[in-house]
Write a protein that holds these residues in place. Structure first.
Motif, PDB file in Angstrom:
ATOM      1  N   ASN B 393      -4.229  11.648  -4.361  1.00  0.00           N
ATOM      2  CA  ASN B 393      -3.693  10.912  -5.495  1.00  0.00           C
ATOM      3  C   ASN B 393      -4.012   9.414  -5.445  1.00  0.00           C
ATOM      4  O   ASN B 393      -3.571   8.653  -6.304  1.00  0.00           O
ATOM      5  N   GLY B 394      -4.784   8.971  -4.471  1.00  0.00           N
ATOM      6  CA  GLY B 394      -5.275   7.594  -4.490  1.00  0.00           C
ATOM      7  C   GLY B 394      -4.452   6.617  -3.673  1.00  0.00           C
ATOM      8  O   GLY B 394      -4.848   5.476  -3.499  1.00  0.00           O
ATOM      9  N   ARG B 395      -3.300   7.044  -3.160  1.00  0.00           N
ATOM     10  CA  ARG B 395      -2.493   6.089  -2.402  1.00  0.00           C
ATOM     11  C   ARG B 395      -3.040   5.882  -0.996  1.00  0.00           C
ATOM     12  O   ARG B 395      -2.780   4.857  -0.369  1.00  0.00           O
ATOM     13  N   GLU B 397      -6.229   5.426  -0.464  1.00  0.00           N
ATOM     14  CA  GLU B 397      -7.191   4.344  -0.686  1.00  0.00           C
ATOM     15  C   GLU B 397      -6.478   2.997  -0.675  1.00  0.00           C
ATOM     16  O   GLU B 397      -6.945   2.027  -0.085  1.00  0.00           O
ATOM     17  N   LEU B 398      -5.313   2.972  -1.333  1.00  0.00           N
ATOM     18  CA  LEU B 398      -4.532   1.734  -1.380  1.00  0.00           C
ATOM     19  C   LEU B 398      -4.226   1.247   0.032  1.00  0.00           C
ATOM     20  O   LEU B 398      -4.342   0.058   0.335  1.00  0.00           O
ATOM     21  N   GLN B 399      -3.849   2.167   0.915  1.00  0.00           N
ATOM     22  CA  GLN B 399      -3.468   1.754   2.269  1.00  0.00           C
ATOM     23  C   GLN B 399      -4.666   1.569   3.181  1.00  0.00           C
ATOM     24  O   GLN B 399      -4.687   0.649   3.991  1.00  0.00           O
ATOM     25  N   TRP B 400      -5.673   2.442   3.050  1.00  0.00           N
ATOM     26  CA  TRP B 400      -6.840   2.334   3.924  1.00  0.00           C
ATOM     27  C   TRP B 400      -7.614   1.042   3.656  1.00  0.00           C
ATOM     28  O   TRP B 400      -8.376   0.599   4.513  1.00  0.00           O
ATOM     29  N   SER B 401      -7.449   0.465   2.471  1.00  0.00           N
ATOM     30  CA  SER B 401      -8.139  -0.797   2.205  1.00  0.00           C
ATOM     31  C   SER B 401      -7.344  -1.967   2.772  1.00  0.00           C
ATOM     32  O   SER B 401      -7.671  -3.119   2.554  1.00  0.00           O
ATOM     33  N   HIS B 402      -6.248  -1.645   3.470  1.00  0.00           N
ATOM     34  CA  HIS B 402      -5.503  -2.679   4.182  1.00  0.00           C
ATOM     35  C   HIS B 402      -5.710  -2.509   5.686  1.00  0.00           C
ATOM     36  O   HIS B 402      -6.432  -1.621   6.121  1.00  0.00           O
ATOM     37  N   ARG B 406      -7.291   4.719   9.846  1.00  0.00           N
ATOM     38  CA  ARG B 406      -6.975   6.043   9.307  1.00  0.00           C
ATOM     39  C   ARG B 406      -6.232   6.872  10.337  1.00  0.00           C
ATOM     40  O   ARG B 406      -5.326   7.632   9.997  1.00  0.00           O
ATOM     41  N   ASP B 548     -16.134  10.243   4.586  1.00  0.00           N
ATOM     42  CA  ASP B 548     -15.826   9.415   3.420  1.00  0.00           C
ATOM     43  C   ASP B 548     -14.434   9.717   2.895  1.00  0.00           C
ATOM     44  O   ASP B 548     -13.906  10.803   3.105  1.00  0.00           O
ATOM     45  N   LEU B 549     -13.877   8.749   2.196  1.00  0.00           N
ATOM     46  CA  LEU B 549     -12.646   8.985   1.437  1.00  0.00           C
ATOM     47  C   LEU B 549     -12.918  10.120   0.456  1.00  0.00           C
ATOM     48  O   LEU B 549     -13.949  10.127  -0.208  1.00  0.00           O
TER      49      LEU B 549
END
Lengths: 305, 552
Positions: B393-395, B397-402, B406, B548-549
């Motif tokens: 659901n994309g969340r 990505e929100l955290q992994w870009s911080h 992983r 990959d994501l």
């Protein structure tokens, strides 16, 4: 001149199965500059950004982010980077304020005063649950979290998606302020006015490849300007000057477009005709962009400007 | 009157008529629309509820084969616990009466929740998602959609009533009693359609609408429980009349078979729907009547940690499963002795429970302990599966870009179910043992079963590791594969003997390899399972870091 680069991408390649999303893409963001990143949907902007964030692994070429490897050094680099996605996804049962705090804490530079300031600027209510936010308000949550951070590099992927013009104006101010503070910005956008106003350099990509990059001045240099001028004499003489195109004449008022290097010859031909009220319009970013996609604004329309 | 005046007057009459009709323009189309989007779930509910009625009648006929058995049961059926939980028993010496004791309240609660969720799903949830606006922007009357929603829910309740009636008659119960029982289900359900219609108008969110209606249901249940506890003979106190569930009970199916409380239910349902229509008439699309609930502006220190965030996001899942598991533990422990008495002879059913243990009672409780563990494993899978769902659901990505790796992100999401399941195994096992011990006067059973349950911790960890492994290697199929394998293991663990599978298969699954209560303890299976769990987790984490994501 050697300048340090916040982002340096050379010949980047990335495939998803048989689809070549990136096929030799080059991109540079000089430290302290605002770089525009233009391309239509599906041209590879978001893929490039995801490679830069270490979310996707590149298949070829090199990518450097703040001097590090975006894949290997992801965690360390992310302390120095703030990212706003084109469609910010939040936790539906947490409030916007909680999400901003969590993201700030993850980076480790949460500053409540700065958060409050940007909350006020963007007129965002942080006590509402994310599920009740509109698209624009979710973008605001991402923008507040990014601008309130102390990240050296802001990566913004179509960040003004869903914002009203008033908020777009505030966004423009915030980017300028970030640049003034010495931060670098990579701004992927569809909005030409925004890029023209904010960006020092522009990279235009098509099908995963860079087709044009440089400062706006450099890009314009290679393109025709449009000139409108009122003359007394007969305009037919102008039509014979090489490098002059799309000549139209109407009651002594003529318009044409001209290659940059043909300008001296055009001026020489123009002088005997008694030119008055000469207006020269450099190509707009939109024209530069559309030129690369084979969708030229109709020539008469350009001439009429 | 001139012709022009006459024309004007007839035009205004037409306008007046059509304005009221316009409120329901498109009603028929909306009925078909809602049926199209919901028929599967309504069909499943109907089959399950009617099937339960048939099944329970059948099992009770086996349990109480003769009239003497039923008379004997009637003399002991009326305990405060039964009255509080499932209603005051009456006609307990008939098969229909026994069916009511065993199942009536379950069907009523399940059906009420079903119609509440159905009405909200098609009502407030659609409005929240903005789809009602899309429809209302077209040629659609103001009330057509809502009315169609309630009518479909009402029709669904009626079909369930008819199907349960048919199931009861098919099992040989008296037709009149069966019809009154079916009608009592419909009566309670339509009242809660009305309740959900109103809460869907009041709350701005679908969660709010569901929660409010569920609270009304809980109050109705509490009121009738009070009334049934204060009963004189088999007549509950007057408080029962304050509860829609009470009205259904007062129809006394298979007893006096009264119809008139049904009319009361329908009248109240119509009244509630009328109120909802009135509210809908003057409120704005997308708005509610109750204020939007605000949340805190800042994240607490706990919420700023990964573990705190994971716990907060899974709060309702954890609480729900904890309550369910602890209630099941007490229930299993309490009924074990009574059930052991019923298990006589050498039937295949007895064989399932016996396993390798020597004592019937002990092995039955051991079987329950394993069932409890399987419940806890289900929680662990649901919790760990957020590794996949957050990425989809994309969340993620929100955290992994911080600034979080992983591996750290995923480990937290494995740690939470691991620790919570450890706690649930200890407390659930203890409660099961203690409530069983209470029935046999042996206080030592609590710690004994707590220890026996804890022996399954490596098995639960194995499931968590497997979910991690699937999420990393087969992201798009992870949820389906995890639950599929779990379902397979449950069938194998609980009913492996029934399928005549070889012993070496049955005895070597993640749950059956663990020594049960009453069997000789051996640490080897636990160690093997633990090692496999760690291996799967490590392989999963390594893959998650390397790939990959994979958003949806």
């Amino acid at each position: 001149m050697t300048e340090t680069l916040a982002v340096e991408v050379n010949g980047l390649k990335k495939s998803f199965g048989t689809l070549h999303a990136l096929d030799g893409l080059d991109l540079r963001v000089a430290t302290g500059s605002v770089a525009g990143f233009l391309g239509p949907n599906g041209s590879g902007k978001s893929t490039t950004i995801r490679v830069l964030l270490g979310l996707l692994r590149s298949d070829g070429g090199t990518a450097r982010l703040l001097g590090g490897d975006p894949w290997r050094d992801a965690v360390e680099l992310h302390r120095r980077v703030a990212y706003v996605a084109g469609d910010v996804t939040l936790w539906p049962n947490l409030t916007g304020g909680q999400a901003i705090d969590i993201l700030g804490a993850l980076r480790g530079d949460l500053d409540a005063k700065r958060v409050d300031r940007f909350l006020q600027l963007f007129d965002l209510d942080p006590t509402k649950k994310a599920r009740s936010y509109s698209k624009g308000n979710r973008q605001k949550v991402g923008l507040v979290a990014a601008f309130a951070s102390r990240a050296e590099l802001l990566i913004l992927d179509e960040p003004t998606n869903g914002l009203d013009p008033l908020m777009e104006g505030i966004f423009t101010d915030c980017v300028s302020e970030a640049q003034a503070a010495g931060r670098s910005v990579l701004l992927s956008s569809h909005i030409f006015a925004e890029v023209e106003k904010l960006c020092d350099t522009v990279t235009i990509i098509r099908d995963g490849r860079t087709v044009e990059s440089g400062t706006l001045g450099e890009l314009r240099h290679l393109q025709r300007s449009t000139i409108t001028v009122t003359i007394d004499g007969d305009p037919t003489a102008l039509g014979k000057v090489p490098g002059l195109h799309n000549l139209t004449a109407d009651n002594g008022r003529v318009s044409f477009s001209v290659d940059e290097d043909a300008l001296p010859a055009v001026m020489t031909a123009l002088a005997p005709l008694g030119p008055r009220g000469l207006i020269s319009t450099p190509p707009s970013l939109e024209e530069l962009f559309l030129r690369h996609y084979g969708v030229h604004p109709s020539d008469t329309e350009v001439a009429a400007r | 009157m001139t012709t022009a005046q006459a024309q004007r007057s007839s035009t205004s009459q037409q306008l007046g008529r059509s304005r009221s009709a316009h409120g329901f323009e498109g009603f028929g189309l909306m009925i078909r629309f809602i049926l199209r989007r919901n028929w599967v779930r309504m069909l499943v509910w109907t089959v399950v509820l009617a099937g339960m009625v048939a099944l329970v009648v059948q099992t009770q006929r086996v349990a109480f084969p003769t009239q003497e058995d039923r008379d004997a049961y009637a003399t002991i059926a009326n305990t405060p616990a039964v009255a509080a939980l499932t209603g005051i028993p009456y006609a307990a010496s008939t098969l229909g009466g026994i069916l009511n004791i065993k199942l009536w309240m379950t069907v009523v609660i399940a059906l009420s929740l079903a119609v509440i969720f159905l009405v909200t799903r098609n009502g407030r949830a659609e409005e929240e998602a903005g789809r009602t606006e899309l429809l209302r922007g077209g040629v659609l009357g103001q009330h057509a959609y809502s009315l169609a929603n309630w009518v479909v829910a009402g029709a669904f309740a009626f079909v369930v009533g008819a199907a349960t009636t048919a199931a009861a008659i098919g099992q040989g119960l008296p037709a009149l009693g069966a019809a009154v029982m079916g009608a009592s289900f419909v009566g309670v359900a339509v009242v809660f359609i009305g309740v959900a219609a109103v809460t869907g108008q009041l709350s701005q969110t679908s969660r709010g609408a569901n929660a409010l209606a569920a609270i009304v249901l809980a109050i109705a249940y509490g009121l009738r429980a009070t009334a049934d506890l204060q009963a004189e003979g088999d007549v509950p106190s007057a408080v029962s009349w304050a509860s829609p569930i009470g009205w259904g009970q007062q129809m006394r199916s298979y007893g006096e078979n009264l119809w008139w409380p049904f009319a009361l239910s329908v009248a109240v349902a119509v009244l509630l729907c009328a109120i909802a229509l009135l509210v809908e008439r003057w409120r704005d699309v997308g708005e509610g009547i109750l204020p939007d609930r605000r949340g805190p502006q800042h994240a607490s220190a706990l919420l700023r940690t990964q573990a705190g965030l994971t716990l907060r996001l899974q709060r309702s899942t954890i609480i729900g499963w904890a309550v369910g598991v602890l209630a099941a533990s007490v229930f299993f422990g309490t009924v074990a002795t009574a059930m052991a008495g019923l298990l006589a002879g050498d039937s295949p059913i007895t064989q399932i429970f016996l396993g390798g243990a020597k004592d019937v009672l002990d092995s039955l409780v051991g079987f329950f302990a394993m069932a409890n563990v399987l419940l806890i494993a289900a929680f662990a899978i649901q919790s760990a599966d957020t590794i996949r769902s957050e990425e989809a659901n994309g969340r993620a990505e929100l955290q992994w870009s911080h600034a979080i790796s992983r591996a750290q992100w995923a480990l937290t999401r494995m740690l939470v179910p691991a620790v919570i399941s450890l706690v649930l195994l200890a407390t659930g096992g203890y409660l099961l043992g203690a409530s069983f011990g209470a029935s046999v006067n042996d206080p030592g059973q609590g710690p004994r079963f707590a220890a026996a349950s804890l022996a399954y911790w490596p098995s639960v960890l194995l499931m968590i590791g497997f979910v991690m492994f699937c999420a990393a290697w087969l992201p798009r199929f992870a949820t389906a594969v995890s639950w599929g394998v779990y379902g397979f293991l449950v069938v194998l663990s609980m009913f492996g003997d029934l399928f005549g599978l070889p012993d070496w298969v049955i005895q070597n699954t993640p749950f059956t390899a663990v020594p049960r209560v009453g069997e000789d303890f051996s640490a080897l299976p636990l160690i093997v399972i633990g090692v496999v769990a760690i291996a799967l987790s490590v392989l999963g984490l390594r893959r998650l870091r390397a790939r990959d994501l994979a958003a949806e």
